[in-house]
Write an enzyme that holds these catalytic residues in place. Structure first.
Site, PDB file in Angstrom:
ATOM      1  N   PHE A   1       5.127  -1.397  12.309  1.00 34.95           N
ATOM      2  CA  PHE A   1       4.182  -0.348  13.292  1.00 34.95           C
ATOM      3  C   PHE A   1       4.955   1.248  11.776  1.00 34.95           C
ATOM      4  CE2 PHE A   1       5.899   2.266  16.767  1.00 34.95           C
ATOM      5  CZ  PHE A   1       4.248   2.265  17.165  1.00 34.95           C
TER       6      PHE A   1
ATOM      7  N   LYS B   1      -3.182  -4.372  -0.224  1.00 30.43           N
ATOM      8  CA  LYS B   1      -3.502  -4.612  -0.740  1.00 30.43           C
ATOM      9  C   LYS B   1      -3.261  -5.935  -1.961  1.00 30.43           C
ATOM     10  CE  LYS B   1      -3.973   0.128  -0.140  1.00 30.43           C
ATOM     11  NZ  LYS B   1      -3.555   1.603  -0.422  1.00 30.43           N
TER      12      LYS B   1
ATOM     13  N   VAL C   1      -9.672  -0.412   0.587  1.00 30.17           N
ATOM     14  CA  VAL C   1     -10.511   0.477  -0.687  1.00 30.17           C
ATOM     15  C   VAL C   1     -10.669   1.638   0.373  1.00 30.17           C
ATOM     16  CG1 VAL C   1     -12.669   1.023  -1.839  1.00 30.17           C
ATOM     17  CG2 VAL C   1     -11.041  -1.452  -2.423  1.00 30.17           C
TER      18      VAL C   1
ATOM     19  N   GLY D   1       0.983  10.580   5.869  1.00 29.34           N
ATOM     20  CA  GLY D   1       0.350   9.508   5.988  1.00 29.34           C
ATOM     21  C   GLY D   1       0.073   9.265   5.190  1.00 29.34           C
TER      22      GLY D   1
ATOM     23  N   GLU E   1       1.725   5.830  -0.504  1.00 30.77           N
ATOM     24  CA  GLU E   1       2.100   3.850  -0.405  1.00 30.77           C
ATOM     25  C   GLU E   1       4.000   4.605   0.213  1.00 30.77           C
ATOM     26  OE1 GLU E   1       0.329   1.221  -0.221  1.00 30.77           O
ATOM     27  OE2 GLU E   1      -0.916   2.850  -0.277  1.00 30.77           O
TER      28      GLU E   1
ATOM     29  N   ASP F   1      -1.903   1.869  -7.417  1.00 33.25           N
ATOM     30  CA  ASP F   1      -3.004   1.793  -5.756  1.00 33.25           C
ATOM     31  C   ASP F   1      -4.314   1.336  -6.456  1.00 33.25           C
ATOM     32  OD1 ASP F   1      -2.757   1.754  -3.046  1.00 33.25           O
ATOM     33  OD2 ASP F   1      -4.285   3.844  -3.964  1.00 33.25           O
TER      34      ASP F   1
ATOM     35  N   LYS G   1      -7.249  -0.951  -6.228  1.00 30.49           N
ATOM     36  CA  LYS G   1      -8.360  -1.120  -5.937  1.00 30.49           C
ATOM     37  C   LYS G   1      -9.768  -1.543  -6.938  1.00 30.49           C
ATOM     38  CE  LYS G   1      -7.189   1.827  -2.486  1.00 30.49           C
ATOM     39  NZ  LYS G   1      -6.207   3.733  -2.306  1.00 30.49           N
TER      40      LYS G   1
ATOM     41  N   GLY H   1      -4.770   7.258   5.653  1.00 24.22           N
ATOM     42  CA  GLY H   1      -3.866   8.736   6.715  1.00 24.22           C
ATOM     43  C   GLY H   1      -4.403   7.070   7.613  1.00 24.22           C
TER      44      GLY H   1
END
Ligand code: HSE
Length: 344
Positions: A11, A128, A155, A209, A212, A223, A227, A324
């Site tokens: 959450f 990921k 991604v 937001g 990570e 990150d 991807k 986001g």
């Protein structure tokens, strides 16, 4: 009307974004797709765990979180289950795995996802780690159990880069994938070009937001490298690991570098690339100075862009949000609609 019961692990930013979307768009989704979403369980190690077989009210979840900073006092039929208890006992049709990303082991999300697939639950995940490290194994497990696994949010958040590649472009022969694949770093580089300080820009990216849980993953390029691994393995028949990606982040880029680039009509961008060559592949994530006439120069903020180079269609570029709360939460809705389409 097909009702899907969701159990949500995590959450944080994305979980809250998803719950807002369910609060605001459930009726639209019902009308348009004949799909109703009911959140029967939420499990978060910091904010509390709740279960209600009749569905938890999204508005109450969001307002309680706003008021108390967690969900520990929110009414529920059962409270305090851990992730495995939630998977075992919630009776959910879909596990939505949104816990933090660990790119070394993929845990704890990897175990949650395997457990859910083995229990015959569909999975939607934005995490990921498990996908970059173990996707073929997870896909096989999903097939063996007659369920689906959705990974759109791994991604470019809800921008459908995975759907475009897997549903439309695979047969066109993808030979190269290149783009801006991390929203946080693109946002930071843009803010720095406008005069902001690196640390202030990073703090803002966290508040919005985008970043990570540990932003080192963003600024050092891990990150984006994850991807590149996911894309290369899904769409170019490679078996990449993170160690195969040449990786440089943006933390060494100074204001002076940015000013120098500007003086030459150039911009710094963190570019991820994977390309087939005669003797294998080239895969990298690194900051590159691009001229202001280059199409990627206009990609600002947390927007991302991906170009698929194909044998049959040439280059196809998709531009859209890369990070986001709402943007990544929406990827889960896309996964659920795809699960519904594939297994009505
Ligand atoms: N931290 C990631 C980014 C989130 O900034 O792109 C989306 O994967």
């Amino acid at each position: 009307m097909k009702k899907y019961k969701l159990a949500i692990i995590g959450f944080g930013n994305v979980g809250q974004g998803l719950i807002k979307i369910i609060r605001d768009k459930n009726l639209l989704i019902q009308k348009t797709f004949g799909v109703e979403l009911s959140i029967v369980a939420i499990c978060d190690i910091y904010n509390g765990s709740l279960y209600n077989p009749d569905g938890l009210d999204p508005q109450i979840l969001l307002s309680d979180f706003d008021m108390y900073g967690d969900l520990k006092s929110t009414a529920a039929v059962v409270k305090g289950w851990n992730a495995i208890e939630t998977i075992d006992n919630s009776g959910a049709d879909i596990l939505v795995e949104l816990a933090f990303t660990d790119l070394k082991s993929g845990e704890p999300a990897l175990s949650h996802v395997k457990h859910a697939l083995n229990n015959g639950m569909h999975v939607s995940m934005t995490n990921k780690g498990p996908v970059a490290l173990h996707f073929p194994e997870l896909k096989k497990l999903a097939c063996e159990n007659g369920v689906e696994i959705g990974i759109e949010g791994t991604v470019m958040s809800g921008t459908p880069a995975i759907a475009l590649g897997s549903e439309m472009l695979l047969a066109a022969g993808i030979t190269k994938i290149q783009g801006i694949l991390n929203g946080t770093t693109n946002y930071i580089l843009g803010e720095m070009s406008a005069g902001a300080d690196y640390n202030d820009a990073l703090t803002k990216a966290q508040e919005l937001g985008y970043a990570e849980a540990d932003p080192t993953g963003d600024v050092e390029g891990y990150d984006a490298a994850a991807k590149v691994v996911i894309l290369g393995n899904l769409f170019m028949d490679l078996s990449l690991t993170l160690n195969d990606i040449y990786r440089e982040g943006i933390s060494q880029i100074t204001k002076k570098d940015i000013v120098n680039a500007h003086n030459n009509n150039k911009y710094w961008k963190l570019i991820g690339t994977v390309k087939k060559t005669n003797d294998g592949f080239i895969a990298s994530v690194k900051p590159e100075m691009i001229s202001n006439e280059h199409p990627l120069a206009s990609i600002t903020g947390a927007t991302n862009a991906i170009t698929y180079s194909t044998e049959l269609l040439g280059d196809i570029t998709l531009i859209g949000p890369g990070a986001g709360r709402i943007e990544t939460g929406y990827a889960v809705i896309e996964d659920i609609l795809s699960i519904h389409k594939n297994r009505p």
